[in-house]
Design a protein around this motif. Sequence first.
Motif, PDB file in Angstrom:
ATOM      1  N   MET A 216     -39.999 -29.343  23.278  1.00 20.94           N
ATOM      2  CA  MET A 216     -40.278 -29.886  24.275  1.00 20.94           C
ATOM      3  C   MET A 216     -40.362 -29.142  25.536  1.00 20.94           C
ATOM      4  O   MET A 216     -39.452 -28.974  26.043  1.00 20.94           O
ATOM      5  CB  MET A 216     -40.007 -31.553  24.398  1.00 20.94           C
ATOM      6  N   ALA A 217     -41.319 -29.259  26.577  1.00 22.58           N
ATOM      7  CA  ALA A 217     -41.187 -28.853  27.819  1.00 22.58           C
ATOM      8  C   ALA A 217     -41.970 -29.624  29.021  1.00 22.58           C
ATOM      9  O   ALA A 217     -42.353 -30.641  28.581  1.00 22.58           O
ATOM     10  CB  ALA A 217     -41.681 -27.557  27.932  1.00 22.58           C
ATOM     11  N   LEU A 218     -41.595 -29.517  30.133  1.00 18.86           N
ATOM     12  CA  LEU A 218     -42.250 -30.070  31.493  1.00 18.86           C
ATOM     13  C   LEU A 218     -43.698 -29.717  31.506  1.00 18.86           C
ATOM     14  O   LEU A 218     -43.948 -28.675  30.846  1.00 18.86           O
ATOM     15  CB  LEU A 218     -41.617 -29.879  32.388  1.00 18.86           C
ATOM     16  N   SER A 219     -44.393 -30.379  31.991  1.00 20.15           N
ATOM     17  CA  SER A 219     -45.933 -30.155  32.253  1.00 20.15           C
ATOM     18  C   SER A 219     -45.898 -28.679  32.872  1.00 20.15           C
ATOM     19  O   SER A 219     -45.414 -28.505  34.000  1.00 20.15           O
ATOM     20  CB  SER A 219     -46.493 -31.161  33.125  1.00 20.15           C
ATOM     21  N   ALA A 220     -46.836 -27.913  32.343  1.00 19.37           N
ATOM     22  CA  ALA A 220     -46.982 -26.498  32.887  1.00 19.37           C
ATOM     23  C   ALA A 220     -47.876 -26.712  34.206  1.00 19.37           C
ATOM     24  O   ALA A 220     -47.689 -25.610  35.062  1.00 19.37           O
ATOM     25  CB  ALA A 220     -47.578 -25.650  31.936  1.00 19.37           C
TER      26      ALA A 220
ATOM     27  N   GLY B 198     -32.364 -25.548  33.475  1.00 20.89           N
ATOM     28  CA  GLY B 198     -33.005 -24.555  33.255  1.00 20.89           C
ATOM     29  C   GLY B 198     -34.506 -24.535  32.713  1.00 20.89           C
ATOM     30  O   GLY B 198     -35.447 -23.680  33.297  1.00 20.89           O
ATOM     31  N   LEU B 199     -34.721 -25.746  32.199  1.00 18.04           N
ATOM     32  CA  LEU B 199     -36.370 -26.098  32.141  1.00 18.04           C
ATOM     33  C   LEU B 199     -36.982 -26.462  33.297  1.00 18.04           C
ATOM     34  O   LEU B 199     -37.982 -26.070  33.546  1.00 18.04           O
ATOM     35  CB  LEU B 199     -36.554 -27.387  31.119  1.00 18.04           C
ATOM     36  N   VAL B 200     -36.184 -26.957  34.421  1.00 19.18           N
ATOM     37  CA  VAL B 200     -36.899 -27.368  35.656  1.00 19.18           C
ATOM     38  C   VAL B 200     -37.266 -26.059  36.445  1.00 19.18           C
ATOM     39  O   VAL B 200     -38.089 -25.891  36.984  1.00 19.18           O
ATOM     40  CB  VAL B 200     -35.852 -28.475  36.289  1.00 19.18           C
ATOM     41  N   LEU B 201     -35.975 -25.082  36.151  1.00 17.71           N
ATOM     42  CA  LEU B 201     -36.299 -23.943  37.168  1.00 17.71           C
ATOM     43  C   LEU B 201     -37.523 -22.978  36.767  1.00 17.71           C
ATOM     44  O   LEU B 201     -37.992 -22.356  37.475  1.00 17.71           O
ATOM     45  CB  LEU B 201     -34.841 -23.122  37.199  1.00 17.71           C
TER      46      LEU B 201
END
Length: 183
Positions: free
Chosen positions: A1-5, A172-175
């Motif tokens: 899962m990841a943040l909105s691109a 790291g996901l945020v960066l």
Amino acid sequence: MALSADRVVRGLLFDRDDTLVIDVPYNADPHRVVPVPGARRAVERARAAGLAVGVVTNQSVIARGGATRAQVDATNARVDELVGPFDVWCVCPHGPEDACVCRKPRPGLVDQASERLGIAATDLVVIGDIGADVGAAAAAGAQSILVPTPRTRTAEVDAAPTVAASLDEAVGLVLAHVPAAHA
């Protein structure tokens, strides 16, 4: 899962207990503050990337009469010293029965941080260890990352839009979503 691109991230808000520091229930003693392993490095990475950093924390120990606001502020100052510094601290002093707008999972703390930082809530990410952190982010229009601990309920993990195994992984996901002008 990841943040909105398709969303830019300009600020990062952390929960305090079990996210930045080892949870000591109702802690208002600065001498009992112990950072979560890697917390200082994770916050430094976010700050080095140009992100505003803050803390949003429920502290019902105040409403319960177990500590004064000054004691909680002193404890937060110790977290700031060991893990920070943070640009903003937003604290809910109420208990669950108070029906305030600031207690997570309501949006008040994220809204306060957004206003004080001058950053739209939609440009913030909240990192926390329980569903209330995720809920507060969603209610305010921010994104969230859940970093589960042994106390995090399975249903909270299953419901979270983004989950990371560690605070460092969450940062790291945020960066990956920081605008080039900030990085």
